[in-house]
Scaffold this motif. Structure first.
Motif, mmCIF file in Angstrom:
data_model
loop_
_atom_site.group_PDB
_atom_site.id
_atom_site.type_symbol
_atom_site.label_atom_id
_atom_site.label_comp_id
_atom_site.label_asym_id
_atom_site.label_seq_id
_atom_site.Cartn_x
_atom_site.Cartn_y
_atom_site.Cartn_z
ATOM 1 N N ILE A 224 1.443 3.975 6.775
ATOM 2 C CA ILE A 224 0.325 3.101 6.407
ATOM 3 C C ILE A 224 -0.472 2.703 7.647
ATOM 4 C CG2 ILE A 224 -0.219 0.787 5.540
ATOM 5 C CD1 ILE A 224 2.098 1.180 3.539
ATOM 6 N N LEU A 225 0.236 2.364 8.726
ATOM 7 C CA LEU A 225 -0.452 2.013 9.969
ATOM 8 C C LEU A 225 -1.179 3.221 10.554
ATOM 9 C CD1 LEU A 225 2.238 -0.300 11.598
ATOM 10 C CD2 LEU A 225 0.018 -0.994 10.665
ATOM 11 N N LEU B 53 10.590 4.784 6.375
ATOM 12 C CA LEU B 53 9.932 3.495 6.156
ATOM 13 C C LEU B 53 8.425 3.730 6.178
ATOM 14 C CD1 LEU B 53 10.124 0.424 5.809
ATOM 15 C CD2 LEU B 53 10.088 0.221 8.306
ATOM 16 N N LYS B 54 7.762 3.453 5.067
ATOM 17 C CA LYS B 54 6.356 3.843 4.929
ATOM 18 C C LYS B 54 5.411 3.069 5.840
ATOM 19 C CE LYS B 54 5.149 0.794 1.033
ATOM 20 N NZ LYS B 54 4.586 0.756 -0.341
ATOM 21 N N GLY C 29 0.812 -1.210 0.000
ATOM 22 C CA GLY C 29 0.000 0.000 0.000
ATOM 23 C C GLY C 29 0.842 1.255 0.000
ATOM 24 N N GLU C 30 0.173 2.393 -0.124
ATOM 25 C CA GLU C 30 0.842 3.685 -0.133
ATOM 26 C C GLU C 30 0.164 4.626 0.857
ATOM 27 O OE1 GLU C 30 3.604 4.429 -1.615
ATOM 28 O OE2 GLU C 30 3.734 2.450 -2.578
#
Length: 272
Positions: free
Chosen positions: A62-63, A57-58, A14-15
């Motif tokens: 996302i979370l 760190l994406k 996801g993004e």
């Protein structure tokens, strides 16, 4: 301060859908859904405290986006490393399962990777991070009108959440496989806490978990008692709630369960 598990993990699919907020020291904001104000919810927010990889760190974004959606509130991810995370993205490797022991080679690799980051560790030692967060919370207070704030922290952020839980800056906390901390810091906690624990964790072994639980339970019946819970997820190792190995179904299930634990705790302890 660090172990091989701290540089292990996977990138979540996801993004991110939120945005960086320059007026809030470069924090990432996952805003509440547009219709969240129509359900009568009170004005609260969550502060998401990252692991050593920080904002690059994406996973944290996302979370945070998922939390904002599930809780119907703003979720902030402060850049408490001031643009200089203590772990580089290029050190991210797939983690081993909890039943696989770290080898001498693992430790040697970790030491080699850590040496160049020593200045970053010093620049973001706990006392410095706490001062940066104090500025961030002051900015929130000046520019927002949240009635309550919860904090969730992972790894390094878990240790940070423990320290925040002894202040008046937050009202409740979720602590996921924290980094190093002391029992004295546990004794100073004065808000409700929920703990998502790995089965194998060099920073938070069973002995320390049991001592922490005993401290909270010893307060029962006194005015110092605060609500608490500890959940241990089988087969997991340090980092699973933030950087799960996406190749293992049971690890991903534990990751999702720890996320739902977080959502449930905030729904329980923040006014709605």
């Amino acid at each position: 301060m660090s172990c091989p598990k701290c540089i292990e993990g996977s990138v979540l699919p996801g993004e991110p859908t939120g945005s960086i907020q320059p007026d809030f020291q470069g924090a990432y904001l996952a805003p509440a859904p547009a219709n969240s104000g129509s359900n009568g919810a009170k004005n609260f927010s969550i502060v998401f405290l990252t692991d050593g990889f920080g904002l690059p760190l994406k996973n944290c974004k996302i979370l945070a986006d998922k939390l904002a959606s599930d809780l119907g509130c703003d979720v902030w991810v402060p850049d408490y490393f001031a643009g200089r995370p203590i772990v580089d993205l290029n050190t991210l490797v797939a983690p081993q399962r909890a039943d696989q022991k770290m080898t001498i080679l693992d430790w040697i690799k970790m030491i080699i990777l850590t040496i160049p980051k020593i200045p970053a560790f010093v620049a973001s030692r706990p006392s410095v991070v706490d001062r940066r967060l104090a500025v961030f919370f002051q900015t929130l207070k000046e520019k927002k009108s949240y009635e309550q704030i919860g904090a969730v922290g992972y790894c390094y952020g878990g240790s940070t959440a423990i320290r925040l839980a002894s202040t008046d800056l937050i009202n409740t906390a979720v602590i996921c496989h924290p980094g190093t901390f002391t029992l004295e810091e546990i004794r100073r906690i004065k808000v409700a806490t929920s703990w998502a624990c790995a089965e194998v964790d060099i920073f938070f072994p069973d002995s320390l978990r049991l001592q922490s639980e005993a401290e909270f339970e010893s307060r029962r019946g006194s005015d110092r008692f605060v609500d608490y819970e500890f959940k241990v997820y089988p087969a997991t190792a340090h980092g699973f709630a933030a950087r799960p190995n996406t190749e293992y179904a049971d690890i991903m299930e534990a990751h999702e369960a720890s996320f739902q634990q977080t959502v449930a705790w905030f729904k329980k302890t923040l006014s709605t």
